[in-house]
Design a protein around this motif. Structure first.
Motif: not given
Length: 401
Positions: A9, A16, A19-20, A89, A153
């Motif tokens: 992340t 991020s 995404e987590v 995140e 990233k």
């Protein structure tokens, strides 16, 4: 066998955070491992106890603390610019895990040990380069320089950044990146061994993902765990420099005394040592925004502390500054919440630390300047005085024998 998934992340990225959450929803882990230590975990959850000014003064690691605060400020400013709280995140991972009753594993090394190893591993030149690079980065962010967070990233960009960091500060990068890759990998390998049937989701910074993955896939390449948690033992260059200064100053005074130029010149040599160190230490204290009492204290002790490698003028200035300003415990949290360096500089606790750092710098500059200026100020030829003084000292000692 335990199944491990590692998510990389950016610490100030909304994407991020999403995404987590998506990874936890899709992977359904039995354990969520996050790149935090207990201290940062408590801070993130607002459960940490703020240190007092006495704690700061006792540690005396003022330069390292300044770098830590400036790094935190830089990360926070980037986060504000993109509308995301630093560490959001990680907070999302904790919140999601707790809402699903999934255990959270803290797999990063103690931040205090990491910063200690980071600071002590670097030489003087590396520290100077690191400080100016940090100031330059803050200046760029403060003037509105846009940063593409999501690009950080991308693996190619990560590789380029890591390579540049290792080139720019090899020792600092080793302590801050490589050692933590190994430490986190150790923790994940242990988790896999303890929970062989578990699904483990690791949330780490994108810059650590590849290094951790390499170690987890080849655990035999991991350095010994004990080597990652010992307090660093750096070569005592500062003490050697201090003793060398003391010896050189004593030799200089002896050479002047035996050269026959007169006691008045010797007294002036002593006086210039007091004045040059005192004035520069006091001026740098005032530049830091220190109280006049702190500056006067520096002026009074700088000549003495510069001859003792175990003492620093900044320690005395910081103590006086703390007594005058009386920083409340809340100052520590305020430093991590300020939105400008100008605002940070007005916080009493920050002034205490800045005064200590700059007072020491002023005294150090005084030492260097003294040996360049003393002979022109005394209007004597250094070659003649030293050679005559050494010869007369040798004759005197030979006569005693």
């Amino acid at each position: 066998m335990a199944e491990l998934r590692i998510v990389g992340t950016a610490h100030v990225s909304q994407k991020s955070v999403d995404e987590v959450k998506a990874a936890i929803e899709e992977f359904r882990p039995d354990i969520v491992a996050i790149e935090l230590d207990p201290a940062r975990f408590a801070a993130l959850k607002k459960q940490a106890k703020d240190p007092t000014v006495e704690d700061v003064l006792e540690v005396k690691n003022f330069n390292s603390l300044l770098v830590q605060w400036l790094l935190s400020y830089l990360q926070r400013k980037i986060g504000v610019d993109v509308g995301v709280e630093p560490g959001a995140e990680m907070k999302a991972a904790i919140t999601e895990a707790e809402s699903r009753n999934i255990p959270v594993a803290l797999v990063d090394r103690d931040i205090r040990l990491t910063l200690l190893r980071f600071w002590k591993s670097m030489g003087v030149i590396e520290k100077i380069k690191m400080f100016f690079a940090l100031i330059f980065s803050i200046a760029e962010v403060d003037k509105g320089e846009q940063i593409d967070i999501e690009s950080l990233k991308d693996q190619d960009i990560i590789d380029a950044v890591m390579e540049e960091f290792h080139r720019f500060s090899p020792n600092g990068a080793h302590a801050l990146i490589d050692e933590r890759d190994a430490f986190i990998a150790h923790q994940l390998v242990i988790l896999k061994a303890q929970r062989p049937d578990a699904r483990i989701l690791a949330i780490v910074g994108a810059g650590h993902r590849q290094g951790i993955t390499n170690y987890v896939e080849k655990p035999q390449t991991l350095p010994p765990f004990d080597s990652l948690i010992k307090e660093p033992k750096s070569f005592p260059w500062a003490k050697i420099f201090g003793f060398a200064v003391t010896g050189l100053f004593a030799f200089l005074l002896a050479a002047i005394a035996f050269s026959g130029v007169g006691w008045t010149v010797l007294l002036y040599a002593l006086l210039f040592w007091v004045i040059i160190h005192g004035v520069l230490a006091a001026v740098f204290t005032l530049i830091a925004g220190g109280h006049p009492y702190s500056a006067l204290t520096c002026f009074a002790v700088a000549w003495m502390t510069s001859l003792n490698p175990l003492l620093h003028a900044g320690w005395f200035a910081a103590y006086v500054e703390a007594k005058v300003r009386k920083p409340p415990v809340s100052d520590f949290r305020k430093i991590y919440e300020t939105e400008s360096l100008r605002e940070m500089a007005r916080i009493p606790l920050f002034k205490v630390v800045l005064v200590a750092a700059l007072a020491n710098l002023g005294s150090l500059i005084g030492t260097v300047l003294y040996f360049f200026l003393v002979f022109p100020l005394l209007h004597i030829d250094p070659g003649t005085v030293i050679s005559t003084g050494v010869h007369n000292m040798y004759t005197w000692v030979a006569g005693l024998i």
